[in-house]
Enzyme design. Structure first.
Site, mmCIF file in Angstrom:
data_model
loop_
_atom_site.group_PDB
_atom_site.id
_atom_site.type_symbol
_atom_site.label_atom_id
_atom_site.label_comp_id
_atom_site.label_asym_id
_atom_site.label_seq_id
_atom_site.Cartn_x
_atom_site.Cartn_y
_atom_site.Cartn_z
ATOM 1 C CG HIS A 1 46.257 43.534 37.971
ATOM 2 N ND1 HIS A 1 45.043 43.734 37.357
ATOM 3 C CD2 HIS A 1 47.008 44.596 37.605
ATOM 4 C CE1 HIS A 1 45.079 44.835 36.650
ATOM 5 N NE2 HIS A 1 46.258 45.384 36.792
ATOM 6 C CD GLU B 1 51.269 45.675 37.207
ATOM 7 O OE1 GLU B 1 51.235 46.904 36.994
ATOM 8 O OE2 GLU B 1 50.507 44.861 36.643
ATOM 9 C CD GLU C 1 47.357 51.841 43.333
ATOM 10 O OE1 GLU C 1 47.193 51.410 42.176
ATOM 11 O OE2 GLU C 1 47.343 53.052 43.617
#
Length: 975
Positions: A67, A70, A145
């Protein structure tokens, strides 16, 4: 040009072709000889082209590395070294879809566009991102992130920050999310499905930069990729681009991305876990009970489709026998099912919500007894026919509102392709459906229930129960761990953390250079159609009723929406409009028991839905048009049956089945609670409108937080209020269902219109014809400024007002302002620097505007960002290229492709709001001609709106209490 099997085209060998008549496409399978990349092209005449590149990414732990990766690969790359190329594309491309997805075993990067030049641009940026991301250059990308230790000075406390960290804290705030995540964990403990690919906040901080990079290096190779193209395109051009720009530089490798298959259990496992509730919530009636089963393999096309139908048959309609048995037993207040077919080992779940732990044995026994009885006595064939028909209707219609159908097909293709099967086996559904239809004469579904549920030991009983103080304990443990960690650090290590924090913040506030910004490919205004598209609308009158007709090719389907004016409903009765929309069609009528009614609807139609809606008058902050909408769709040959059913439902529903009404109210309350966790940003912003807007107040009463409180009170005191509820529903129905209140909206082929017109009197004869007196609602307004407290770990922070009330007017330039606010100001301030998962702005034609955030770790800081927005826009500056980018991105939203049913609904909406084509064209021209000074001019409007200080926050109880000075009222959202 006819492509031949075995030939090589631009480095791609054509392996296999198949006509897929079900979706009017030809599937063409390629392999790139040098790199080993697979490519599947769905050739058809759809101008909305789709590209996707996916990788098989099985996680080994719950740190969320797939994730986080991504998110991170979209933060700059070799060709496009900006901080956020993804955002630049959203701002300035004509995309019809642009996003990325992390699944339990794969990561997908899809884009779509109707403009070929734009489509190639999008492919280019995404391919460069996945193969050559800047994550190897800047450790700050993973910090931002994913997660990082935040320490601003040596005297501060250390904290965890990061976008995915906060996103998953939000995801793990919802008990439903916890339940579904744990179902997989306990069914498949020894495989990739036993860990959380999205990341568990308890484990995300275990991810190191080295592990993060190693994951990319291992899995993001063409040999492990699945490239998908869809639509009407020059495929040779696309193959050449893929080969020359990217794939020729890679050599085939043996990437070990094997997906593990869970060994079947010898007996059903049982597990109990807890989820947090706030200190003021009651624990009674808040437990989830679930039975879960591993059901075969995703490449078994029959099981894949049959269980989708079986879930509907058993659990998704009022006539569903297992749902009915569980509701009748009163072990919970809501029952639903789940079938997850998009993993190697599909799973089927039976779930009871709002129950108690002591109901576990009763729950298990009812499930087993009910299913055993169905196996022994046989399932009602009309029930089977109804569920098959509704699924077949959905498959043939292929109307995935809001998503390009090519994207949905790509996901279905991955449901077999990822598992080493042909990518079209779930798309070519006709033969499978024919086998399943034998169930109308055989024991097909009975045998499936017996094999995959009753005699299947690979299952689990999972109980998710509430616990007070759990969140506080967890937060205290995190604080303790961080405190101890800080105490273990040397002065040099502390200084390094401070430097890392400062470096990240510096990167976040540093603007991209003009040179790098220009590297993102951009269309020109010349590439845009200057004229808005017209949606055809013909005003007619049939049987004394206004009809809006939209001639469209609909493949033999008639879409008919009935808009009933609700302005005759008394103010104190308004919430019953929404309750009516939830109960109607699910109650007995004069001719049908409700179970039989639902079966008839599903056998003969594509579904009938009911909704309370409001439509604002353009440019007016006070006037709005409330409607009760009945939405239906049917194959032309069954229009007579639809008309008969609608007449029966509208004219002859019985509202005095207290037991049934109570069940529906309990379920409605349950579903509203799910929405509050999943869409808290919309809930808080919409509730804010009730402080100052007549339409906002009305919406809040019929569908917002006020409605939730109303229905929670009805559910709690139902036995005393049963007769009152029944009488109120009857009164509201008689007021609404009136020929004088009605506009009918029809979308169909021209040849099918007359068929519809002949049947309309069948419906009209069952509804009233009295004159209705419109009610003038006397709403009270004021800045309630509520802090709505939950056990959630994040906030949804909203601030709003109405700019028309401040003397401003709506213009198309506000749509460009929204683009800039969403993807420049709010993105940078609230998401990038603040760590929230998202933040959004809206400026509506009736003057209502809002800023709102999603899964936000902050509260006061976010409000400060909103308060400073006006100053940002007063000082706003951009060159011609940037302004072109914002304009193109805005036009992209305006030109989103509409399905036939969506076109009909859009035209009806414009008619009700008195929006003419000239208004739409004027708005488009205002977008195309917006100037920097226009954007600057909006700054004062935003400042004035923010100074009104209307605030609403849904969020963590402790966080809201810490900021109580910002609120006029602190309210517990849930009892």
């Amino acid at each position: 040009m006819e492509l031949e099997i075995g030939k090589v085209y631009e480095g791609f060998k054509l392996v296999e072709k198949k006509d897929i008549n079900e979706i009017n496409s030809t599937g063409i399978l390629f392999e790139h000889e040098k790199s080993g990349a697979r490519l599947f092209y769905l050739k058809n005449e759809d101008d909305n082209k789709v590209f996707s590149i996916s990788f098989r990414t099985p996680p080994k732990d719950s740190t969320g590395v797939p994730h986080i990766l991504e998110h991170s690969v979209l933060c700059g790359s070799r060709k496009f070294p900006l901080k956020e190329p993804f955002v630049e594309l959203i701002k300035g491309s004509m995309n019809t879809f642009l996003n990325a997805f992390t699944f339990p075993d794969k990561t997908m990067y899809p884009v779509a566009s109707r403009n070929n030049k734009d489509f190639l641009n999008l492919m280019n940026v995404y391919l460069d991102a996945v193969f050559y991301p800047n994550i190897y250059k800047y450790k700050e990308i993973m910090m931002q992130e994913g997660w990082h230790y935040e320490l601003e000075n040596k005297d501060s406390e250390i904290s965890y920050k990061g976008v995915v960290y906060n996103e998953m804290k939000g995801a793990f705030s919802s008990p439903e999310s916890i339940l579904f995540r744990k179902i997989s964990e306990y069914l498949f403990p020894d495989t990739q499905y036993g860990v959380e690919s999205g990341g568990d906040p308890d484990f995300i901080p275990n991810l190191t930069q080295e592990q993060f990079l190693a994951f990319h290096k291992k899995y993001y190779h063409p040999s492990n990729s699945y490239i998908y193209l869809y639509g009407d395109m020059d495929i040779i051009e696309k193959l050449k681009f893929l080969n020359e720009e990217y794939l020729k530089d890679f050599t085939k490798e043996n990437v070990d991305s094997e997906l593990l298959f869970q060994k079947p259990f010898e007996k059903i496992h049982e597990n109990t876990i807890k989820y947090p509730i706030s200190s003021t919530e009651k624990e009674e009636d808040k437990t989830f009970l679930s039975m879960n089963f591993s059901v075969g393999n995703a490449t078994n096309t029959e099981i894949y489709l049959a269980f989708d139908i079986l879930e509907h048959l058993l659990l998704e309609t009022p006539s569903a026998p297992l749902k009915k048995a569980l509701i009748d037993a009163k072990i919970g207040k809501d029952v639903f099912g789940s079938f997850e077919g998009g993993i190697l080992q599909p799973m089927f779940s039976i779930i009871v919500k709002n129950s108690n732990e002591d109901q576990k044995e009763k729950f298990i026994n009812i499930v087993r007894d009910t299913l055993s009885k169905l196996v022994k006595d046989g399932i009602d064939k009309k029930l089977i026919e109804a569920s098959i028909n509704i699924k077949e209707f959905q498959l043939r219609e292929a109307d995935y509102q809001g998503y390009p159908k090519g994207l949905i097909y790509s996901m279905k293709a991955m449901d077999s392709w990822l598992y080493d099967e042909k990518p079209w086996i779930h798309l070519a559904y006709e033969d499978t459906l024919s086998k399943i239809k034998t169930s109308l004469q055989t024991r097909y579904f009975e045998d499936i229930i017996e094999k995959y549920i009753l005699k299947n030991n690979h299952g689990s009983v999972l109980i998710v129960k509430p616990a007070k103080g759990l969140e506080e304990e967890k937060e205290a443990a995190i604080k303790k761990r961080l405190k101890e960690y800080k105490e273990s650090l040397s002065d040099k290590e502390i200084e390094e953390l401070i430097n890392n924090t400062n470096e990240l913040k510096k990167r976040q506030v540093t603007q991209d250079s003009p040179e790098n910004l220009k590297k993102i490919p951009l269309l020109s205004i010349k590439d845009i159609d200057l004229k808005a598209k017209k949606i055809s609308l013909v005003e007619k009158e049939e049987n004394g009723v206004k009809v809006l007709y939209h001639p469209e090719f609909t493949n033999g389907i008639i879409y008919m929406n009935m808009y009933f004016d609700t302005e005759g409903v008394k103010e104190e009765m308004l919430p019953y409009i929404s309750i009516l929309s939830t109960v109607i069609g699910k109650l007995n009528t004069e001719k049908y028991q409700y179970e039989d009614l639902v079966k008839e609807i599903n056998i003969y139609t594509g579904g009938i839905r009911y909704a309370a809606e409001t439509y604002s008058e353009k440019g007016d902050s006070e006037k709005f048009y409330p409607k009760f909408v009945v939405k239906s769709k049917v194959l032309t040959g069954n229009i007579s049956k639809l008309a008969t059913l609608l007449g029966e439902i509208i004219g002859h529903t019985k509202y005095d089945d207290y037991k049934r009404v109570k069940e529906i109210i309990q379920e409605t309350k349950s579903r509203l609670e799910m929405i509050m966790f999943e869409k808290g940003h919309i809930v808080s912003a919409s509730h804010l409108f009730s402080y100052f807007s007549p339409m906002g107040k009305y919406d809040d009463i019929i569908s917002g937080l006020s409605f939730y409180k109303f229905i929670a009170d009805l559910e709690k005191n139902f036995d005393e209020k049963a007769e009152e509820i029944s009488n109120s529903l009857k009164e509201v129905a008689e007021t609404i269902f009136n020929k004088n209140n009605l506009i009918v909206n029809v979308t169909s082929d021209e040849k099918d219109y007359e068929t519809f017109a002949k049947e309309l009197p069948l419906i009209c004869q069952e509804i009233g014809d009295n004159r209705i007196t419109k009610v003038e609602y006397k709403f009270e307004f004021g800045p309630e400024n509520e802090g709505l407290m939950t056990s959630g770990k994040v906030q949804y922070v909203a601030k709003a007002y109405n700019f028309i009330k401040l003397g401003y007017s709506y213009t198309g330039g506000l749509l460009v302002l929204k683009t800039i606010a969403n993807y420049d100001y709010l993105w940078n301030k609230v998401r990038v620097q603040g760590g929230a998962y998202g933040s959004f702005a809206s400026f509506q034609k009736n003057g209502n505007m809002f800023f709102t955030s999603y899964r936000d770790p902050n509260l006061e800081e976010t409000i400060n960002v909103y308060d400073n927005a006006g100053e940002f826009f007063k000082e706003f500056n951009a060159d011609d290229r940037q302004m072109t980018k914002y304009i193109i991105g805005t036009i992209s939203d305006l030109d989103f492709p509409l399905t036939p049913s969506m076109k009909g609904e859009r035209a009806a909406e414009h008619y009700i709001k008195h929006i003419k084509y000239e208004d739409i064209q004027k708005e488009r021209e205002e977008v195309l001609n917006v100037k920097i000074d226009d954007i600057k001019g909006f700054g004062e409007m935003i400042s004035s709106a923010m100074k009104k200080n209307y605030v609403c926050v849904i969020g963590n109880e402790e966080k809201i209490k810490q900021n109580k000075s910002l609120f006029n009222n602190l309210v517990n959202l849930f009892e």
